[in-house]
Design a protein around this motif. Sequence first.
Motif, PDB file in Angstrom:
ATOM      1  N   ALA A  38     -24.596 105.485  40.979  1.00 22.46           N
ATOM      2  CA  ALA A  38     -25.716 105.279  40.066  1.00 22.46           C
ATOM      3  C   ALA A  38     -25.292 104.882  38.657  1.00 22.46           C
ATOM      4  O   ALA A  38     -26.057 105.032  37.713  1.00 22.46           O
ATOM      5  CB  ALA A  38     -26.560 106.552  40.013  1.00 22.46           C
ATOM      6  N   SER A  39     -24.081 104.356  38.505  1.00 25.83           N
ATOM      7  CA  SER A  39     -23.596 104.037  37.160  1.00 25.83           C
ATOM      8  C   SER A  39     -24.399 102.936  36.480  1.00 25.83           C
ATOM      9  O   SER A  39     -24.431 102.844  35.254  1.00 25.83           O
ATOM     10  CB  SER A  39     -22.122 103.633  37.200  1.00 25.83           C
ATOM     11  N   MET A  40     -25.086 102.105  37.264  1.00 24.66           N
ATOM     12  CA  MET A  40     -25.867 101.005  36.713  1.00 24.66           C
ATOM     13  C   MET A  40     -27.358 101.310  36.633  1.00 24.66           C
ATOM     14  O   MET A  40     -28.168 100.420  36.410  1.00 24.66           O
ATOM     15  CB  MET A  40     -25.661  99.740  37.563  1.00 24.66           C
ATOM     16  N   ALA A  69     -22.967 110.467  36.588  1.00 23.08           N
ATOM     17  CA  ALA A  69     -22.167 111.138  35.556  1.00 23.08           C
ATOM     18  C   ALA A  69     -22.986 111.177  34.284  1.00 23.08           C
ATOM     19  O   ALA A  69     -23.879 110.340  34.071  1.00 23.08           O
ATOM     20  CB  ALA A  69     -20.855 110.404  35.312  1.00 23.08           C
ATOM     21  N   ASP A  70     -22.669 112.132  33.405  1.00 27.62           N
ATOM     22  CA  ASP A  70     -23.454 112.242  32.174  1.00 27.62           C
ATOM     23  C   ASP A  70     -23.308 111.015  31.284  1.00 27.62           C
ATOM     24  O   ASP A  70     -24.234 110.623  30.578  1.00 27.62           O
ATOM     25  CB  ASP A  70     -23.108 113.520  31.405  1.00 27.62           C
ATOM     26  N   GLU A 106     -29.131 108.213  31.027  1.00 27.17           N
ATOM     27  CA  GLU A 106     -30.309 107.651  31.700  1.00 27.17           C
ATOM     28  C   GLU A 106     -30.135 107.630  33.209  1.00 27.17           C
ATOM     29  O   GLU A 106     -31.104 107.812  33.959  1.00 27.17           O
ATOM     30  CB  GLU A 106     -30.598 106.239  31.186  1.00 27.17           C
ATOM     31  N   SER A 107     -28.906 107.420  33.682  1.00 30.27           N
ATOM     32  CA  SER A 107     -28.661 107.426  35.124  1.00 30.27           C
ATOM     33  C   SER A 107     -29.072 108.763  35.727  1.00 30.27           C
ATOM     34  O   SER A 107     -29.794 108.815  36.729  1.00 30.27           O
ATOM     35  CB  SER A 107     -27.180 107.158  35.415  1.00 30.27           C
ATOM     36  N   GLU A 108     -28.625 109.861  35.127  1.00 27.93           N
ATOM     37  CA  GLU A 108     -28.999 111.182  35.639  1.00 27.93           C
ATOM     38  C   GLU A 108     -30.505 111.393  35.573  1.00 27.93           C
ATOM     39  O   GLU A 108     -31.106 111.983  36.480  1.00 27.93           O
ATOM     40  CB  GLU A 108     -28.282 112.278  34.857  1.00 27.93           C
ATOM     41  N   LYS A 127     -20.501 114.259  36.863  1.00 29.69           N
ATOM     42  CA  LYS A 127     -19.232 114.476  36.172  1.00 29.69           C
ATOM     43  C   LYS A 127     -19.466 114.709  34.675  1.00 29.69           C
ATOM     44  O   LYS A 127     -20.459 114.229  34.119  1.00 29.69           O
ATOM     45  CB  LYS A 127     -18.332 113.258  36.379  1.00 29.69           C
ATOM     46  N   TYR A 128     -18.542 115.408  34.063  1.00 26.07           N
ATOM     47  CA  TYR A 128     -18.560 115.600  32.615  1.00 26.07           C
ATOM     48  C   TYR A 128     -17.202 115.161  32.073  1.00 26.07           C
ATOM     49  O   TYR A 128     -16.302 114.853  32.813  1.00 26.07           O
ATOM     50  CB  TYR A 128     -18.827 117.069  32.265  1.00 26.07           C
TER      51      TYR A 128
END
Length: 320
Positions: A21-23, A55-56, A62-64, A83-84
């Motif tokens: 979901a990085s994009m 990841a945060d 926004e992804s989260e 991830k953090y």
Amino acid sequence: MKYKLFGKNTGLFASEIILGASMFGARKGYGASPEDAGKILAAYADAGGNFIDTADTYQLGESEELVGGFIEHQRSNFIISTKYTRSSKARPAISNSGNHRKAMRQGVEASLKRLKTDYIDIYMPHFDDGVTPFDEIIRGLEDLVSAGKILYTGLANFPSWKTAAIASQVHLAAIQLEYNLLQRTADRELMPMAAQFGLGTMMYSPLAGGLLTGKYRKGETGRMNLNQASDYHENETTTKIIDQLFIIAKELHVEPGQVALAWGLSKDGFPIVGARTIDHINAGLQAASIQLSPDHIIQLDQLSAVTLGYPHDLLATVQN
């Protein structure tokens, strides 16, 4: 969608393709709109996908948020990994980033809110910060498990020796690493180490930033056009690999990128398919049904193989 056991340290069955979901979102200037992200998530879920990685720092949180909105009323159906380390801020204060317990606590609490959930399935540092002691990471993750805020622990982008040191002291379930036909240096230490410790292996960039799709040869745009720091480019070696993908794709009546992803699925891990458009996720899901022959896999293995280096090269001569 096929499912398989996530490593040897859990009884968790996960879909063989992880949705990356990085994009999702465009706070960093490039990514899927909330509407498009929703369509991608729905298509993945409709195909039986149950494993989402975020990841945060992705799109500055926004992804989260978008993942959280989608899973809010069906939380139990999904495995969520986040991830953090970097935080969701564009320029975080020095005390708010890194792998220390303060950053870990702030990170998990903020991620839980954005994800609209009271627990995270898999939680991990995003990369080794080179400073935080092993024991601090171990104790922090164990405390989060004890508190019920996370279920499983993992590490992303850590050297194999540090991962092994931590895995020997904590019930580590996962690692996340870069792995594709153009980046196989993990074969030297990380992949064998993961197998030894029974870790579920999450493999990101299975299409090498889109280079393995062949789209840049057609003049199409993508992350590589916008990211001048990309490590991926065509050279004598990578050109041979991409040429072979086109040959196999023509033979099977599929796309080169789907062949590259099918190769990744033949390895002992879970490829993370990042998607910015509905076409991206549909193409990735279709790759799961491609049956590469043993000869196809051997051809791609040989073209993409990396030298293992010392001591592996030496041991190969004395153990045979």
